[in-house]
Design an enzyme around this catalytic site. Structure first.
Site, mmCIF file in Angstrom:
data_model
loop_
_atom_site.group_PDB
_atom_site.id
_atom_site.type_symbol
_atom_site.label_atom_id
_atom_site.label_comp_id
_atom_site.label_asym_id
_atom_site.label_seq_id
_atom_site.Cartn_x
_atom_site.Cartn_y
_atom_site.Cartn_z
ATOM 1 C CB SER A 131 -25.599 -43.046 -103.641
ATOM 2 O OG SER A 131 -26.666 -42.396 -104.264
ATOM 3 C CG ASP A 163 -31.710 -64.110 -118.314
ATOM 4 O OD1 ASP A 163 -30.539 -63.845 -117.969
ATOM 5 O OD2 ASP A 163 -32.466 -64.838 -117.649
ATOM 6 C CG ASP A 220 -25.609 -63.493 -119.152
ATOM 7 O OD1 ASP A 220 -26.180 -64.593 -119.358
ATOM 8 O OD2 ASP A 220 -26.030 -62.677 -118.313
ATOM 9 C CB ALA A 277 -26.365 -68.090 -117.492
ATOM 10 C CG ASP A 298 -28.430 -65.863 -114.532
ATOM 11 O OD1 ASP A 298 -28.880 -65.037 -115.362
ATOM 12 O OD2 ASP A 298 -27.313 -65.771 -114.024
ATOM 13 C CB ILE A 302 -28.673 -62.117 -113.218
ATOM 14 C CG1 ILE A 302 -29.433 -62.425 -111.937
ATOM 15 C CG2 ILE A 302 -27.568 -61.104 -112.973
ATOM 16 C CD1 ILE A 302 -28.630 -63.244 -110.937
ATOM 17 C CG ASP A 348 -27.960 -47.805 -109.299
ATOM 18 O OD1 ASP A 348 -29.025 -47.157 -109.120
ATOM 19 O OD2 ASP A 348 -26.914 -47.547 -108.689
ATOM 20 C CG HIS A 373 -28.812 -46.631 -105.634
ATOM 21 N ND1 HIS A 373 -27.848 -46.157 -106.494
ATOM 22 C CD2 HIS A 373 -28.902 -45.729 -104.643
ATOM 23 C CE1 HIS A 373 -27.385 -45.014 -106.034
ATOM 24 N NE2 HIS A 373 -28.003 -44.729 -104.917
#
Ligand SMILES: *[C@@H]1O[C@H](CO)[C@@H](O)[C@H](O)[C@H]1NC(C)=O
Ligand SMILES: *[C@@H]1O[C@H](CO)[C@@H](O)[C@H](O)[C@H]1NC(C)=O
Ligand SMILES: *[C@@H]1O[C@H](CO)[C@@H](O)[C@H](O)[C@H]1NC(C)=O
Ligand SMILES: *[C@@H]1O[C@H](CO)[C@@H](O)[C@H](O)[C@H]1NC(C)=O
Ligand SMILES: *[C@@H]1O[C@H](CO)[C@@H](O)[C@H](O)[C@H]1NC(C)=O
Ligand SMILES: *[C@@H]1O[C@H](CO)[C@@H](O)[C@H](O)[C@H]1NC(C)=O
Ligand SMILES: *[C@@H]1O[C@H](CO)[C@@H](O)[C@H](O)[C@H]1NC(C)=O
Length: 520
Positions: free
Chosen positions: A187, A256, A259, A261, A263, A265, A399, A439
């Site tokens: 940071s 989602d 990529d 997948a 998941d 993320i 973040d 973050h």
């Protein structure tokens, strides 16, 4: 047990005791050996492993009343004058079990707080560690008010002074001195790491700089803008946290599986350009979560970059994916205190400046000042490169405070300034995007990468950014990926890619199988 075994044990015990006494007395006598310009020692204190250290002097706003200490250390606390009207408070922790390396920690936000958790982490790993208070006490920006020396400490001087003094003390404390010098921060600490390699390229052999707050004034202006986009909680432009959750779910629905997948993320938010107007209320909609057209426009704006009046980019967009945590931070219908403090106490010297009036004119005024080049945006790292220095930087792709897109922008800035392709940058500058990381710590994915004690799975260089950096500097083995561990049970691993590569799911195993992913 025989008598001879007992005698042997007693002998060993005495040796250990004698060793402890030597280290302890060396610690207690250390202040009398320190004769450095501008340095006033407050105390030296031996802290045995297992101590829950009370930090009675720490500023209350720093929220650090106690620190668990995992190794025997000699703690030295000092004041170091940085001018005739400013000083830093500096601590040096010298571990008994020393690994021959010096390390400086950094700070966070606008503080003002010695990061004891970082000092305890790295001294516990054997580093002779320093940490300073960044030239003022506490989390507020008020000490900057009419006090440029304090701003100068914050911009670069606190860390650099701590390094100069800390290296002298390390040589004084350990007869063998130290071999290599390191930095660990996130940071504002990430910005301090880059400031160091831009301005003081000799300070460190290796730097871990996470989620850097560089383009610092652009960042503070961008942070100030959210309040003017959402308005307060009664504005027709404001979204409730239930609506932000719906926005987040809609972003996942649209992005989602980019990529490969599903998941929860996002491996590369760059690929995600959501159309939020799909959530506009229509007959049959759930009115707790659907949006008005105006609210959809709010979402569009928070996910857009900040440009100045001439169309120049000041700061990139918030990356999609952090909506749920930002519902209680940037999108909460209140001003962002660090930005407000900066405009009040630095830019305008006006303690009544109203954050609701922020516009790009204010951003331009702040940028024109750029005190002590706090922007930290120099793209020429050739002096650091020439020393053989290595920088390992990472940024969480969830973040919620500093957009990860800005770290990608800086990477491009360095590449174009130095005229180097990624394979050449790889020799001294490696940037890892960490999916599922918020973050500096926390997040929904495999975010334990050893950048902080509370974000550590283990010290194996494949799993830990600090030991990975040490191995790169000292053995020339550069990290190809950083393997994150999830905080879930059961845990899973994911190898995070080095920019500009991104992670793609190729199967055939489940998404929790690290071998089912490729950096492409
Ligand atoms: C340290 O002591 C404080 C106060 O008693 C307590 O709240 C905290 O949990 C302790 N921390 C550890 C790591 O034991
Ligand atoms: C304080 O001022 C004196 C006289 O100008 C100068 O020599 C000294 O270096 C200053 N101290 C610091 C810490 O800057
Ligand atoms: C520095 O490196 C040399 C050579 O590897 C080693 O002998 C020495 O012990 C190291 N010094 C420290 C302080 O670790
Ligand atoms: C910060 O706090 C420490 C510890 O209480 C104190 O010694 C120091 O003078 C303070 N620094 C400033 C700049 O107020
Ligand atoms: C704010 O105050 C500082 C110190 O008094 C001064 O150097 C600076 O120029 C002032 N800034 C403005 C915008 O008035
Ligand atoms: C919203 O309006 C209510 C009723 O007028 C008022 O009490 C409240 O303070 C307002 N909230 C904000 C954040 O302005
Ligand atoms: C509307 O959405 C909210 C929040 O997700 C949910 O709690 C509620 O049950 C939903 N209402 C209906 C009627 O589906």
């Amino acid at each position: 047990m025989t008598w001879s075994t007992l005698l042997l044990l007693a002998g060993v015990g005495q040796t250990v005791l004698a060793a402890q006494d030597t280290f302890q007395s060396q610690c207690q006598n250390f202040p009398s050996k320190i004769h450095l310009r501008d340095v006033t020692v407050n105390f030296a204190q031996y802290i045995p492993a297992g101590t829950n250290l009370s930090l009675a002097d720490a500023p209350p706003s720093c929220g650090e009343a106690y620190q668990a200490v995992s190794a025997d250390v000699c703690r030295v606390a000092m004041a170091v004058a940085t001018s005739n009207s400013s000083e830093i408070t500096l601590e040096a922790w010298f571990p008994r079990d020393y690994n021959g390396r010096f390390l400086s920690t950094g700070n966070g936000g606008l503080s003002g707080c010695i990061q004891y958790y970082d000092i305890a982490y790295t001294s516990g790993m054997g580093f002779a560690t320093v940490g300073a208070n960044n030239g003022h006490n506490g989390t507020s920006g008020e000490p900057f008010f009419h006090h440029p020396e304090v701003i100068e400490d914050f911009a670069y001087r606190s860390v650099h002074t701590g390094v100069v003094v800390g290296k002298e003390l390390t040589k004084l404390f350990y007869a063998q001195g130290f071999n290599k010098s390191y930095y660990l921060g996130c940071s504002t600490g990430g910005r301090q790491g880059f400031k160091s390699i831009q301005q003081f390229p000799e300070d460190f052999d290796g730097v871990v700089a996470g989620a850097p707050a560089f383009s610092f004034i652009g960042l503070l202006s961008w942070s100030a803008r959210f309040y003017t986009i959402t308005g307060n909680a009664n504005s027709s432009t404001f979204l409730t946290s239930a609506q932000w959750t719906a926005v987040h779910n809609e972003i996942l629905r649209q992005c989602d599986d980019l990529d490969g997948a599903k998941d929860g993320i996002l491996e590369d938010p760059d690929l995600c350009h959501p159309i939020i107007e799909t959530l506009i209320c229509q007959p049959g909609s759930n009115h707790t979560t659907c949006l008005t057209g105006q609210q959809a426009e709010t979402v569009r704006q928070v996910l857009s970059p900040l440009y100045d009046e001439n169309g120049q980019l000041l700061y990139p967009r918030m990356q999609p994916g952090a909506e749920e945590s930002d519902a209680s931070i940037f999108y909460a219908g209140t001003d962002f205190p660090y930005s407000t403090d900066w405009f009040r106490y630095v830019v305008y010297n006006d303690t009544t400046w109203d954050p609701a009036t922020f516009s790009v004119k204010d951003a331009a005024a702040a940028l024109a000042q750029n005190p002590f080049n706090i922007q930290t945006w120099d793209g020429d790292l050739s002096r650091f490169r020439a020393t053989g220095g290595k920088v390992l930087t990472y940024h969480g792709l969830e973040d919620q405070l500093i957009s990860s897109e800005n770290s990608k922008r800086y990477y491009g800035h360095v590449a174009s300034t130095m005229n180097l392709a990624p394979s050449q940058l790889d020799e001294f500058y490696r940037f890892f995007t960490i999916s599922g990381m918020s973050h500096c710590s926390g997040g929904s994915g495999a975010h334990l990468i050893g950048n902080q004690q509370d974000n550590e799975a283990d010290t194996d260089p494949q799993d830990n950014v600090l030991t990975a950096l040490v191995r790169w500097v000292e053995e020339g083995i550069a990290p190809e990926t950083i393997r994150g561990t999830s905080a879930t049970s059961p845990k899973y691993y994911r190898r995070h890619c080095r920019y500009p590569k991104r992670n793609a799911y190729v199967g055939p195993g489940p998404y929790t199988d690290e071998t089912a992913w490729r950096c492409v």
